[in-house]
Design an enzyme around this catalytic site. Structure first.
Site, short mmCIF file in Angstrom:
data_model
loop_
_atom_site.label_atom_id
_atom_site.label_comp_id
_atom_site.label_asym_id
_atom_site.label_seq_id
_atom_site.Cartn_x
_atom_site.Cartn_y
_atom_site.Cartn_z
N CYS A 2 0.86 -1.17 0.00
CA CYS A 2 0.00 0.00 0.00
C CYS A 2 0.90 1.23 0.00
O CYS A 2 2.07 1.15 0.34
CB CYS A 2 -0.88 0.01 1.24
SG CYS A 2 -1.81 -1.51 1.44
N ARG A 27 1.86 1.55 -5.98
CA ARG A 27 2.07 0.64 -4.84
C ARG A 27 0.83 -0.17 -4.51
O ARG A 27 0.89 -1.11 -3.71
CB ARG A 27 2.46 1.45 -3.60
CG ARG A 27 3.74 2.22 -3.75
CD ARG A 27 4.07 2.90 -2.44
NE ARG A 27 4.49 1.91 -1.47
CZ ARG A 27 5.75 1.59 -1.21
NH1 ARG A 27 6.72 2.18 -1.87
NH2 ARG A 27 6.06 0.69 -0.32
N TRP A 73 -3.67 -2.01 -1.45
CA TRP A 73 -3.55 -3.30 -2.13
C TRP A 73 -4.10 -4.29 -1.11
O TRP A 73 -3.44 -4.58 -0.11
CB TRP A 73 -2.10 -3.60 -2.48
CG TRP A 73 -1.93 -4.85 -3.28
CD1 TRP A 73 -2.02 -4.97 -4.64
CD2 TRP A 73 -1.61 -6.16 -2.77
NE1 TRP A 73 -1.80 -6.27 -5.00
CE2 TRP A 73 -1.55 -7.03 -3.88
CE3 TRP A 73 -1.40 -6.68 -1.51
CZ2 TRP A 73 -1.26 -8.38 -3.75
CZ3 TRP A 73 -1.12 -8.03 -1.38
CH2 TRP A 73 -1.06 -8.87 -2.50
N ASN A 99 0.20 0.34 6.23
CA ASN A 99 0.78 -0.47 5.15
C ASN A 99 1.44 -1.67 5.81
O ASN A 99 2.29 -1.50 6.67
CB ASN A 99 1.82 0.39 4.40
CG ASN A 99 2.61 -0.40 3.38
OD1 ASN A 99 2.20 -1.47 2.96
ND2 ASN A 99 3.76 0.14 2.99
N GLY A 100 1.02 -2.88 5.44
CA GLY A 100 1.60 -4.08 6.04
C GLY A 100 0.50 -5.04 6.45
O GLY A 100 -0.65 -4.93 5.99
N GLU A 480 11.37 -14.99 -17.77
CA GLU A 480 11.01 -13.57 -17.64
C GLU A 480 9.99 -13.17 -18.71
O GLU A 480 9.04 -12.42 -18.44
CB GLU A 480 12.28 -12.71 -17.72
CG GLU A 480 12.09 -11.21 -17.84
CD GLU A 480 11.36 -10.57 -16.66
OE1 GLU A 480 11.06 -11.27 -15.67
OE2 GLU A 480 11.06 -9.37 -16.75
N LYS A 484 6.30 -11.62 -17.98
CA LYS A 484 5.82 -10.34 -18.51
C LYS A 484 4.44 -10.53 -19.17
O LYS A 484 3.54 -9.71 -18.97
CB LYS A 484 6.79 -9.76 -19.55
CG LYS A 484 8.04 -9.14 -19.01
CD LYS A 484 7.89 -7.82 -18.28
CE LYS A 484 7.68 -7.99 -16.81
NZ LYS A 484 8.80 -8.31 -15.97
N GLU A 487 1.76 -11.06 -16.51
CA GLU A 487 1.50 -9.87 -15.70
C GLU A 487 0.67 -8.82 -16.41
O GLU A 487 -0.27 -8.29 -15.84
CB GLU A 487 2.84 -9.18 -15.36
CG GLU A 487 3.52 -9.64 -14.15
CD GLU A 487 4.70 -8.75 -13.83
OE1 GLU A 487 5.62 -8.65 -14.67
OE2 GLU A 487 4.71 -8.15 -12.74
N HIS A 503 9.83 -33.61 -21.47
CA HIS A 503 9.60 -34.34 -20.22
C HIS A 503 8.22 -34.04 -19.62
O HIS A 503 7.99 -34.31 -18.46
CB HIS A 503 10.69 -33.99 -19.20
CG HIS A 503 12.06 -34.41 -19.65
ND1 HIS A 503 12.43 -35.73 -19.79
CD2 HIS A 503 13.14 -33.67 -20.01
CE1 HIS A 503 13.69 -35.79 -20.21
NE2 HIS A 503 14.13 -34.56 -20.36
N LYS A 602 3.55 -2.59 -7.20
CA LYS A 602 4.95 -2.51 -7.60
C LYS A 602 5.90 -3.02 -6.52
O LYS A 602 6.86 -3.72 -6.81
CB LYS A 602 5.27 -1.05 -7.93
CG LYS A 602 6.69 -0.80 -8.38
CD LYS A 602 6.91 -1.33 -9.76
CE LYS A 602 8.30 -1.11 -10.28
NZ LYS A 602 8.57 -1.99 -11.44
O1 M6R Z 1 11.54 -4.65 -6.25
P1 M6R Z 1 11.96 -6.07 -6.50
O2 M6R Z 1 12.90 -6.19 -7.63
O3 M6R Z 1 12.47 -6.74 -5.27
O4 M6R Z 1 10.62 -6.81 -6.90
C1 M6R Z 1 10.58 -8.18 -7.07
C2 M6R Z 1 9.30 -8.60 -7.74
O5 M6R Z 1 8.20 -8.28 -6.92
C3 M6R Z 1 9.11 -7.93 -9.09
O6 M6R Z 1 10.17 -8.20 -9.94
C4 M6R Z 1 7.80 -8.39 -9.75
O7 M6R Z 1 7.86 -9.74 -10.07
C5 M6R Z 1 7.51 -7.54 -10.97
N1 M6R Z 1 6.13 -7.20 -11.01
C6 M6R Z 1 7.91 -8.21 -12.23
O8 M6R Z 1 7.58 -7.49 -13.35
#
Ligand code: M6R
Length: 607
Positions: A2, A27, A73, A99-100, A480, A484, A487, A503, A602
């Protein structure tokens, strides 16, 4: 996850809070709210949805010169107006933002209900408001301290009371919090983006600290009321870097920025004469570096995949055994920390709780942890035993892009340094540097294909499922690429080693399930071509991401994306870029909220 913000000063607090929340929206963005104080009463506005919905709900020119705000969030309790923060106590005089996660909230809530408190929301956070109410006897700071002494879990908390004009109390444990010092005004927030438009002078807090602020002054104490001396830092980011500029989305801007963010990560860190890297921030002598027997990289998400690429390289070039592990797994599996092992924590935000907790566990056991972070002054950067900032500039799109290549750049320099101290001769070091320096120009050539990638996105965006396949250094890049697409486009995508599909995952292949192969230009190329043929034989559509001029891959595949030729060790820098663009354009085709995809945030500051 948050975002929280507080403001004391001469301006209309609602305007400052809403602007700050807009910048914090990355956030968390399922609901938001503010509370502003005026004439010994609080006005609270809370709305499900984005900040723009809240903004519409707040009347123009609402009075109040101090206040707190929150962008949520959701963790505990559904997404609706009532569960949005701020939360009030029974008297309506105390407002809190949190936040938490309060892990012991059920027991606390039951006790508070027994004592007669009426709860309105389903959140864990509301207990904080009622606890402050219970402890309040005219001293808000004392009441907050008594409250947090009962909390288990993580928190960044802001508290205000209608009878204490111009006063905000903040407390942190595991969730970030920073104070901004203005001229006759003060800001407090979960990160600097909320205040960068107003001040660059900031103070970061540590766990267990409680801050008391009004528009003119602040004081910090620990839980035993001992004053804590704090250092004032300067924010290095510029406000313009946080704007989208001419780009429609931050994600596209940040993908394109890689041509400048990679050189920034290298800047001042290359010793051309000695053909090695200079990484002073590691805080390690050459003798100590020579004593490194193993490396373990810990991270989450995209940072984890960047770490996996580098672990391959550390072994192959520096001949140092290296592994990359998910931070969330390391923490709870009672890791063995041995002399000679060097740990790296990779984190763009520097606030990822899983990574932070793993660092603390490793340090508790005597491990030396170096941080590779983007956000200067972030908790991971501060708690690490040394490290390297990647200097990518603010990464605001929830999907991480430029941080991936910059993290790799910083760690490639570490590989160079370690390799040059061991087996790598000067000419190879020179070649390595030239190769790394040539990456940005090659990435700029990939952007010439953007229209073509857009066409492929138009063709494939309706697929329900995708496979991303690579081998060697490009295997983590395949992971990765799949992340992407998941996400931002919400398309189910699996990343796999191209060798591994036979496999099991090959059972998924049919005419509707595309496979995207990263075809390297190295000793694994022929193997990958065979893997592509195995998919074609089962009528699976194949997209090849190969090196310009690779006729064999082009012949086998249904569609092709190209990257410029490079030394194989730099291929991951190039192959990830078309995958970022492909995910972006698929998301656009599907009308997704590219920068703020559903359910995500984020900075992941909960476990
Ligand atoms: O801030 P960080 O690099 O520690 O974040 C790690 C992950 O939360 C972050 O990479 C997340 O997977 C992204 N949304 C990927 O695009």
């Amino acid at each position: 996850m948050c975002g929280i913000i507080g403001y004391c000063g001469p301006r209309a607090a609602s305007d400052v809070l809403l602007d700050g929340l807009k910048r914090l929206e990355y956030r968390g963005y399922d609901s938001a709210g503010i509370s502003v104080g005026h004439n010994s009463s609080l006005k609270v506005f809370k709305k499900e949805g984005k900040i723009r919905v809240l903004r519409d709900a707040v009347p123009e020119g609402v009075d109040g010169q101090w206040g707190i705000g929150h962008t949520r969030w959701a963790t505990h309790g559904g997404v609706n107006d009532i569960n949005a923060h701020p939360h009030l106590d029974c008297t309506g005089k105390i407002a809190i933002c949190h936040n938490g996660i309060i892990e012991n909230y059920i027991a606390l809530k039951e006790k508070l209900i027994d004592e007669g408190h009426a709860f309105k929301s389903d959140t864990d956070s509301e207990v904080i408001a009622h606890l402050v109410e219970t402890f309040y006897e005219g001293d808000l700071e004392a009441a907050v301290k008594s409250t947090v002494s009962l909390l288990k879990g993580t928190y960044g908390i802001l508290v205000m009371h209608s009878d204490h004009q111009d006063l905000i109390i903040g407390a942190r444990n595991g969730s970030p919090m920073v104070l901004g010092l203005g001229d006759g005004e003060m800001f407090i927030a979960s990160d600097v983006s909320a205040m960068i438009a107003h001040t660059k002078q900031v103070v970061y807090f540590e766990d267990g600290e409680v801050v008391r602020l009004d528009r003119h002054a602040y004081s910090v104490t620990d839980m035993r009321n001992r004053p804590v001396d704090k250092k004032v830092d300067s924010i290095s980011w510029e406000l313009e870097e946080m704007e989208k500029g001419d780009y429609p989305f931050y994600m596209l801007k940040e993908i394109h920025e890689q041509v400048v963010s990679i050189p920034r990560a290298m800047s001042g860190r290359i010793d051309e004469d000695q053909a090695t890297a200079v990484l002073g921030g590691l805080n390690m002598s050459e003798m100590e570096l020579l004593g490194v027997k193993r490396v373990m990289i810990i991270a989450a998400g995209t940072s984890y995949y960047a770490g996996r690429v580098v672990a391959y390289l550390l072994e192959s070039l520096a001949r140092i055994p290296a592994v990359t592990e998910l931070a969330s797994e390391v923490r709870y599996r009672n890791p063995i920390v041995e002399e000679g092992t060097l740990y790296f924590a990779l984190s763009q935000s520097g606030e990822t709780l899983d990574t932070l907790m793993a660092i603390r566990e490793l340090q508790r056991k005597g491990g030396r942890v170096l941080g590779i972070c983007n956000v200067v002054g972030s908790t991971i950067a501060r708690e690490s035993n040394g490290g390297v900032y990647i200097h990518s500039g603010p990464e605001i799109a929830v999907a991480s892009t430029k941080a991936f290549t910059s993290q790799m750049t910083a760690l490639y320099l570490f590989v160079l340094k370690m390799a040059r101290m061991r087996h790598m001769a000067w000419p190879e070091g020179k070649k390595f540097i030239e190769g790394l320096q040539s990456v940005p120009e090659k990435i700029s050539r990939i952007f010439e294909q953007e229209d073509h990638i857009k066409t492929l996105a138009k063709k494939y965006h309706e697929a329900e499922s995708f496979l991303f396949l690579g081998r060697g250094l490009n295997y983590p890049v395949a992971l990765e690429g799949a992340l992407k697409l998941k996400e931002v486009a919400y398309i189910h995508a699996e990343g796999y080693s191209a060798a591994e599909i036979k496999h099991g995952p090959i059972a998924l292949i049919n005419e509707e399930t595309p496979s995207l192969f990263i075809v390297p230009d190295d000793h694994l190329r022929d193997k990958v071509l065979s893997n592509m043929k195995e998919i074609k034989a089962r009528k699976g559509p194949v997209i090849a991401l190969c090196v310009e001029g690779d006729k064999d891959a082009t012949d086998i595949a249904d569609d092709v994306m190209y990257v410029p030729k490079s030394e194989e060790i730099f291929h991951p820098f190039l192959s990830v870029v078309p995958l970022q663009l492909f995910a972006y354009h698929c998301a656009l085709e599907l009308g997704r909220d590219v920068d703020q995809p559903r359910n995500l945030a984020k900075s992941v500051t909960v476990e």
